[in-house]
Enzyme design. Sequence first.
Site, mmCIF file in Angstrom:
data_model
loop_
_atom_site.group_PDB
_atom_site.id
_atom_site.type_symbol
_atom_site.label_atom_id
_atom_site.label_comp_id
_atom_site.label_asym_id
_atom_site.label_seq_id
_atom_site.Cartn_x
_atom_site.Cartn_y
_atom_site.Cartn_z
ATOM 1 N N ASP A 96 36.457 40.371 34.383
ATOM 2 C CA ASP A 96 36.933 41.386 33.435
ATOM 3 C C ASP A 96 36.479 42.791 33.818
ATOM 4 O O ASP A 96 35.502 42.969 34.552
ATOM 5 C CB ASP A 96 36.374 41.097 32.031
ATOM 6 C CG ASP A 96 37.005 39.865 31.402
ATOM 7 O OD1 ASP A 96 37.738 39.133 32.111
ATOM 8 O OD2 ASP A 96 36.750 39.647 30.203
ATOM 9 N N HIS A 126 32.207 39.587 35.361
ATOM 10 C CA HIS A 126 32.616 41.004 35.397
ATOM 11 C C HIS A 126 32.484 41.531 36.815
ATOM 12 O O HIS A 126 31.372 41.587 37.353
ATOM 13 C CB HIS A 126 31.759 41.828 34.426
ATOM 14 C CG HIS A 126 31.975 41.422 32.994
ATOM 15 N ND1 HIS A 126 31.311 40.359 32.413
ATOM 16 C CD2 HIS A 126 32.809 41.906 32.034
ATOM 17 C CE1 HIS A 126 31.714 40.222 31.157
ATOM 18 N NE2 HIS A 126 32.623 41.144 30.911
#
Length: 471
Positions: free
Chosen positions: A273, A431
């Site tokens: 993400d 991430h």
Amino acid sequence: MKNKGFLLILLISFSFLFSLFYVNYYASNIYVNDFNDYEKIEVFNKYKDKKINVCYGTKFNCKKINYKLKGTVNTKRLGTYTLTYIADYKDAHLTKSKKVTVVDTKKPELVIEGSFANVCPNGKTENVKITATDNYDGDISDKVKYKIKDNKIIYKVSDSSGNTTRKEFDVNIMDNKGPTIILNEENIIYLSVGSKYKEPGYVAVDDCDGNVTENVKVTGNVDTSKKGTYELIYSVSDEYGNETRVNRIVKVFPKNKYKAGELGSKVIYLTFDDGPGAHTARLLDILKKYDVKVTFFVTGYNNNYNDLLKREADEGHTVGLHSYTHNYGLIYAGIDAYMEDLLKIQNKVKEHTEIESTVIRFPGGSSNTISRKYRTMIMTDLTKKVEEIGFRYFDWTIMSGDAGNTKDPNKIVENVTSSIKEGEPNVVLMHDIKSYTVDSVERIIEFGLANGYTFAPLTMDSPVVHQHVNN
Ligand code: ZN
């Protein structure tokens, strides 16, 4: 003959006049001096009947006699009352009547408070308080009338007796403000092909004319049989020609066509993400080395790495949509706000990859509770809405811990590898904007491959991984 007759007439006339004079002045009789048979009195004043002199005798010799008074005057009530004076003496009898009228001649009090900055042409004012009080009728504020003449507003009120008070003020007469149209529900409505558009309604209020909802005209057409963006225009004018127009956009999306995929027995879905960012290129190199395909849920606010969007797509990864701004306060304020942001990142991805991505992940996941701060039930509405109009959202089953719990690649590897299970969807949240995350990836891939797992990108047909919606 002629003279005699004349004298006779004269004599008779004289005798008659004399007898009248005698009866009035010398004969004994009962009479009243200075009698007024009518009187007016102001309401609420005290009525005191004037004493009269009833005489018996002659004009030159009056004997005062008593009389009786019949009747009363109620000075608390408007009206005409009769008072009767009765006197009897010897064989003489006297009856005299008097009318007393209770009247109201006082004007009502008219109090106008406030400012007349803007007076509508129909006389409507804002912030003006009008009170009218009458000594007899009480509160007659509801009887105040007004009219506009030249550049004046004239207030007038009359009491029940017709006493009128008038007040006038110099004013600016104007109505240059159109009505306000408030659309019910969202200004942009998202529907899927084949659904029905139902007008959610609206309210229109004008500062001078009041509620003008029934004058609103709606033009435009929504064809839900076809994908597209449709515009409805709501317009209304006030009595003085000030027009207001607002529009509503209806976006019709293709229906969800995909089916939830079968659960592979040994699959790992790595998801990254918030990128692309400074470490994304290095991550792509690692993935290429192992020929591992993953999913990127990208953001739009950092333009320095736009070219990596294309590289992600070209190298077989899924470029999923995360958020353009990743600003919770903005995107979770409403369906409109969320969709605007989502379509913005969708456009950006399309611009760089030529792919219209419909795989999405909500910032914070669908189970986030932070959105409650901005609008209650927003996640309930959004999760339903995005699926209805052709998107598919994915949450995760495994947290790598890189969102704050740890910055240690070893810990990340441990978090992930200890959670991977056969027969589970194994969607891992990571991430790619964190270097320590990218540092951990190689070991996670090696673990997976060594244990017989396949790494796959999420697609519209991947197994559904939805968390519990809490708002
Ligand atoms: Zn995020």
